[in-house]
Design a protein around this motif. Structure first.
Motif, short mmCIF file in Angstrom:
data_model
loop_
_atom_site.label_atom_id
_atom_site.label_comp_id
_atom_site.label_asym_id
_atom_site.label_seq_id
_atom_site.Cartn_x
_atom_site.Cartn_y
_atom_site.Cartn_z
N GLU A 2 14.79 18.58 46.51
CA GLU A 2 14.98 19.71 45.61
C GLU A 2 14.18 20.91 46.10
O GLU A 2 12.99 20.81 46.41
CB GLU A 2 14.55 19.33 44.20
CG GLU A 2 14.87 20.39 43.16
CD GLU A 2 16.34 20.50 42.87
OE1 GLU A 2 16.76 21.58 42.39
OE2 GLU A 2 17.08 19.53 43.13
N THR A 63 28.42 20.63 53.40
CA THR A 63 28.61 21.16 52.05
C THR A 63 29.80 20.52 51.37
O THR A 63 29.74 20.15 50.19
CB THR A 63 28.81 22.68 52.10
OG1 THR A 63 27.68 23.28 52.75
CG2 THR A 63 28.94 23.27 50.71
N SER A 66 29.09 16.80 50.53
CA SER A 66 28.10 16.74 49.45
C SER A 66 28.73 17.10 48.11
O SER A 66 28.50 16.43 47.09
CB SER A 66 26.93 17.68 49.75
OG SER A 66 26.02 17.72 48.68
N ALA A 67 29.55 18.16 48.11
CA ALA A 67 30.22 18.56 46.87
C ALA A 67 31.22 17.51 46.41
O ALA A 67 31.39 17.29 45.21
CB ALA A 67 30.93 19.90 47.08
N ILE A 69 30.92 14.24 46.89
CA ILE A 69 30.12 13.16 46.31
C ILE A 69 29.69 13.51 44.90
O ILE A 69 29.64 12.65 44.01
CB ILE A 69 28.90 12.87 47.21
CG1 ILE A 69 29.35 12.25 48.54
CG2 ILE A 69 27.91 11.94 46.50
CD1 ILE A 69 28.24 12.09 49.55
N GLN A 70 29.40 14.80 44.68
CA GLN A 70 29.02 15.27 43.35
C GLN A 70 30.22 15.47 42.43
O GLN A 70 30.08 15.92 41.30
CB GLN A 70 28.25 16.59 43.48
CG GLN A 70 26.94 16.46 44.24
CD GLN A 70 26.32 17.80 44.56
OE1 GLN A 70 26.73 18.84 44.04
NE2 GLN A 70 25.33 17.80 45.45
N GLN A 71 31.41 15.13 42.93
CA GLN A 71 32.66 15.21 42.16
C GLN A 71 32.97 16.65 41.72
O GLN A 71 33.50 16.88 40.64
CB GLN A 71 32.60 14.28 40.94
CG GLN A 71 32.21 12.86 41.25
CD GLN A 71 33.13 12.19 42.26
OE1 GLN A 71 34.31 12.07 42.02
NE2 GLN A 71 32.59 11.78 43.40
N SER A 72 32.68 17.61 42.59
CA SER A 72 32.93 19.01 42.28
C SER A 72 34.18 19.47 43.03
O SER A 72 34.10 19.97 44.16
CB SER A 72 31.72 19.87 42.67
OG SER A 72 31.95 21.22 42.41
N SER A 214 22.61 26.52 49.89
CA SER A 214 21.85 26.24 48.67
C SER A 214 21.40 27.52 47.99
O SER A 214 21.52 27.68 46.77
CB SER A 214 20.63 25.37 49.01
OG SER A 214 21.04 24.12 49.51
N GLN A 217 24.35 29.34 46.41
CA GLN A 217 24.69 28.79 45.11
C GLN A 217 23.68 29.23 44.05
O GLN A 217 24.05 29.53 42.90
CB GLN A 217 24.73 27.26 45.19
CG GLN A 217 25.87 26.73 46.04
CD GLN A 217 25.79 25.24 46.25
OE1 GLN A 217 24.76 24.71 46.65
NE2 GLN A 217 26.87 24.54 45.98
N PHE A 281 35.87 11.72 46.67
CA PHE A 281 36.12 12.21 45.30
C PHE A 281 36.86 11.11 44.53
O PHE A 281 38.02 10.82 44.79
CB PHE A 281 36.96 13.48 45.36
CG PHE A 281 37.16 14.15 44.03
CD1 PHE A 281 36.14 14.90 43.45
CD2 PHE A 281 38.36 14.04 43.34
CE1 PHE A 281 36.31 15.53 42.24
CE2 PHE A 281 38.55 14.67 42.12
CZ PHE A 281 37.51 15.41 41.56
#
Length: 345
Positions: A2, A63, A66-67, A69-72, A214, A217, A281
């Motif tokens: 983070e 990116t 990663s997105a 995996i985050q279900q975005s 990052s 965003q 996804f």
């Protein structure tokens, strides 16, 4: 890991620092790729299509996955497809440093074939999003599989066509003197050292490119801009910065075919990334229920690629200021796309 909390002004400063590192790494990578192509006697169009485009697409790859995996879904699709028109506009901006219209330089039809295959893939993706992925197997849409298979066939065809010489060669101007940051002694550098430097440049693009994303965003959240508009503008711009610096540098050293293949190859990679993103996804096919912004991004991608396809076929084109007419039309279309994204945000 983070990132620490930052204010909007601190986020903007961090974004600028990361952009500077990515810019320098990308410029250095272009010089190294050009030298390695000469050293190993590789076609510069092939180096741009397969190697340089993959290296500069590393932030998009990281990116996107990663997105996913985050279900975005929106972040994945807007970033990928929004970057296509932007990266083509980057090629148009590179035309400023070319001596004559950049699309007048290629000696062979490879780049026209790249553009044609790219338009086909964009069309397939647009059809799939329009149908809404009606065929699904294990939560993966058939459309994304078709895109991946078509991409593989396109790369095979381009590699097979690389040695073809259907077009009559044209006279090319001598490249301009090397600009800043001009590397010193590359001609005397050993192959292993060149490869190590290229690897470090790729790492710099990946690490600072991800930090760039990052902070992009974070700036979007702190400024209150809509997620769809941000995905196809600020985020796509952040992940496309490596393509910008490598393309401009390649043109300035006279590696025109490498610059063109770098952009078309990066756009092809943007499309094929839909397949691994769909695998990660798990809420259903990732192209199902795509927003209006996604359809617009694909449509504008087709338009700007088709403009350059015409430019590659029509060998002699008028120039306005220092830009070829096709590059000006691409830039105008890209600006129009930003307005369209803002309207439907």
């Amino acid at each position: 890991m983070e990132l620490p909390a930052t204010t909007l002004s601190q986020s903007l400063l961090a974004f600028a620092v990361c952009a500077a590192v990515v810019w320098f790494s990308g410029a250095r990578l272009a010089y190294l790729a050009d030298t390695l192509a000469d050293r190993f006697r590789l076609a510069k169009s092939l180096v741009g299509l397969l190697l340089l485009s993959l290296a500069t697409s590393l932030p998009e790859v990281a990116t996107t996955l990663s997105a996913a995996i985050q279900q975005s879904r929106d972040l994945v699709l807007n970033n990928l497809f929004g970057g296509i028109a932007l990266q083509t506009a980057i090629l148009a901006m590179s035309d400023f440093w070319a001596r004559g219209s950049i699309t007048g330089y290629p000696r062979k039809a490879n780049h026209a074939l790249e553009a044609t295959l790219l338009v086909m893939l964009l069309g397939v993706a647009l059809v799939v999003t329009g149908l809404g992925e009606t065929l699904v197997i294990f939560e993966v849409g058939i459309g994304s599989v078709v895109i991946a298979v078509t991409y593989g066939g396109a790369i095979w065809l381009l590699r097979r066509y690389d040695d073809a010489s259907d077009w009559v060669p044209v006279d090319l101007p001598d490249p301009e003197p090397l600009p800043f940051p001009a590397p010193s002694g590359l001609s005397r550098t050993g192959n292993s050292a060149l490869l190590w430097q290229a690897g470090l440049a790729c790492i710099g693009i990946l690490v600072f490119g991800l930090l760039l994303v990052s902070f992009a965003q974070r700036i979007a959240d702190q400024s209150g801009l809509g997620s769809g508009f941000v995905g196809v503008t600020l985020l796509a711009a952040a992940t496309s910065l490596p393509e910008l610096t490598t393309s401009i540098t390649a043109v300035r050293i006279g590696a025109y075919t490498m610059a063109i293949s770098n952009i078309f190859g990066s756009n092809l990679i943007m499309l094929v990334l839909v397949f691994p993103a769909d695998l990660l996804f798990r809420a259903g096919p990732i192209l199902q229920g795509a927003s209006q912004t996604v359809g617009l991004a694909l449509s504008f991608g087709i338009v700007v690629t088709a403009i350059y396809l015409v430019g590659l076929i029509v060998r002699r084109k008028p120039r306005i200021a220092r830009f070829g007419l096709d590059s000006i039309l691409v830039l105008v279309t890209f600006i129009a796309s930003l307005f369209a994204y803002f309207v439907v945000r």
